[in-house]
Write an enzyme that holds these catalytic residues in place. Structure first.
Site, mmCIF file in Angstrom:
data_model
loop_
_atom_site.group_PDB
_atom_site.id
_atom_site.type_symbol
_atom_site.label_atom_id
_atom_site.label_comp_id
_atom_site.label_asym_id
_atom_site.label_seq_id
_atom_site.Cartn_x
_atom_site.Cartn_y
_atom_site.Cartn_z
ATOM 1 N N ARG A 1 116.689 18.105 7.083
ATOM 2 C CA ARG A 1 116.742 16.674 6.993
ATOM 3 C C ARG A 1 115.687 16.162 6.116
ATOM 4 N NH1 ARG A 1 113.235 12.123 7.294
ATOM 5 N NH2 ARG A 1 111.970 13.167 8.923
ATOM 6 N N ASP A 2 114.198 16.138 6.409
ATOM 7 C CA ASP A 2 113.498 15.611 5.373
ATOM 8 C C ASP A 2 113.512 16.185 4.085
ATOM 9 O OD1 ASP A 2 111.188 14.359 4.120
ATOM 10 O OD2 ASP A 2 110.027 14.399 6.422
ATOM 11 N N CYS B 1 110.603 11.127 1.323
ATOM 12 C CA CYS B 1 111.475 9.987 1.638
ATOM 13 C C CYS B 1 111.830 9.320 0.350
ATOM 14 C CB CYS B 1 110.644 9.115 2.288
ATOM 15 S SG CYS B 1 111.480 7.511 2.329
ATOM 16 N N HIS C 1 102.973 15.562 5.132
ATOM 17 C CA HIS C 1 103.469 15.836 3.541
ATOM 18 C C HIS C 1 102.215 16.484 2.829
ATOM 19 C CE1 HIS C 1 107.473 14.637 3.559
ATOM 20 N NE2 HIS C 1 107.362 14.019 4.748
#
Ligand code: COA
Ligand code: ZN
Length: 313
Positions: free
Chosen positions: A15-16, A240, A209
């Site tokens: 996902r990320d 993101c 992160h």
């Protein structure tokens, strides 16, 4: 049964990580990676996101991925959901958990979700009310809690206010996200201690992160402040697309390597994990930040040069 303290690892690469890849990764390749990750011992896998395909084209195949993966008992399969429409799509795929996202920063919320925070909260409140009482769990991921790349510092009080509002809706799982690697150890300690004391019924995950190389330091401090769940990303990919300067998550294999040396039980099979990680650069077409993939574990023994044996003779 291990007597070592347990740390729960939650994998977010598909996902990320994949959301931030310019090149579309074929659905069958995504499914292959997720199925391999399911065998590694994760507590949870964030499979994909049910976001607008215009906002996140890389994950436009979310339904297909969810329908094609093999579910391994004991692994929770979660997906990121930004609004009511996303929740409807996610629920049609038999998810274990909906990971509802909004930002503690007004500016990042507007940039990422094209809504004010109040509009986001109203959407998420609707989803929570619709899902509560069903077997699907709810997690709130609050972005930019340790700082916003467009606003700077985010106050603890601001974060606590949003947590209060979600707690009053019965939410019992929350992820505090350091979206662009602005968190530093003493800040993490202060936040973790405060939220643990204020919301003892909430299970917290920390999502770091490694943008400024502080993710592993932050992880150790979080553990000593009572946190036992972490998101991390295979290869250290991630970021993101709507947060300027964002880069990869804490790297799963680097984090597991450190935590196991420190005496924690992560539940992860490192051999299997490294085998999946080794496939990543080929799949996404570029190198990954992972240190362990390059260096091997600290017990990797290299042959000594020939002349060594003759020295001193
Ligand atoms: N899934 C699929 N399509 C969606 C959707 C969803 N969850 N939400 C909205 N859409 C569609 C609408 O149906 C509409 O389609 P149309 O143009 O064909 O009529 C279009 O997207 C615009 O809808 P709108 O409600 O105006 O959305 P928006 O353009 O304001 O975008 C979000 C809002 C939240 C959907 C979008 O910003 C988003 O998906 N953001 C996620 C960002 C992200 O994942 N960031 C990284 C992780 S933190
Ligand atoms: Zn993230």
């Amino acid at each position: 049964m291990s007597t070592r303290p347990r740390i729960y690892m939650q994998e977010v690469a598909t996902r990320d990580g994949f959301q931030n890849e310019a090149q579309f990764i074929a659905t069958e390749d995504k499914v292959r990676v997720i199925d391999a990750l399911s065998e590694c011992g994760f507590a949870k896998i964030e499979v994909t996101s049910f976001t607008s395909p215009k906002a996140i084209p890389a994950l436009r195949d979310a339904e297909d991925v969810m329908h094609q993966i093999k579910r391994v008992p004991g692994v929770e399969y979660t997906v990121l959901v930004p609004n009511v429409r996303g929740a409807e799509r996610a629920l049609s795929c038999g998810i274990d958990e909906a990971n509802l996202v909004m930002s503690a920063s007004e500016t990042h919320n507007r940039a990422n979700l094209r809504m004010t925070r109040e509009q986001s909260f109203a959407q998420l409140e609707q989803v929570i009310k619709a899902i509560s009482g069903s077997p699907v769990a709810i997690n709130i991921s609050l972005s930019t809690v340790f700082g916003c790349p467009m606003e700077g510092d985010i106050s603890e009080d601001n974060v606590i206010q949003w947590l209060d509002r979600f707690a009053s809706l019965g939410v019992s799982r929350v992820t505090l996200c350091d979206t662009t690697g602005m968190a530093y150890p003493s800040q993490v300690r202060s936040m973790a201690m405060r939220v643990k004391a204020l919301f003892p019924h909430i299970t917290f995950t920390l999502h770091f992160h490694n943008t400024r190389s502080m993710a592993l330091a932050n992880t150790l401090v979080a553990i000593s402040s009572g946190i036992d769940r972490f998101d991390a990303s295979l290869g250290g990919i991630g970021g993101c697309p709507y947060a300027p300067g964002a880069s990869g998550n804490a790297c799963t294999e680097d984090m597991v390597h450190m935590l196991e040396l420190e005496g924690y039980d992560t539940g992860i099979d490192m051999k299997k994990l490294l085998a999946v990680a080794a496939q990543l650069p080929g799949l996404i077409g570029h190198d990954v930040p992972s240190q362990l993939l390059k260096a091997g574990g600290r017990n990797t023994i290299h042959p000594a040069p020939d002349y060594v044996k003759d020295i001193g003779k």
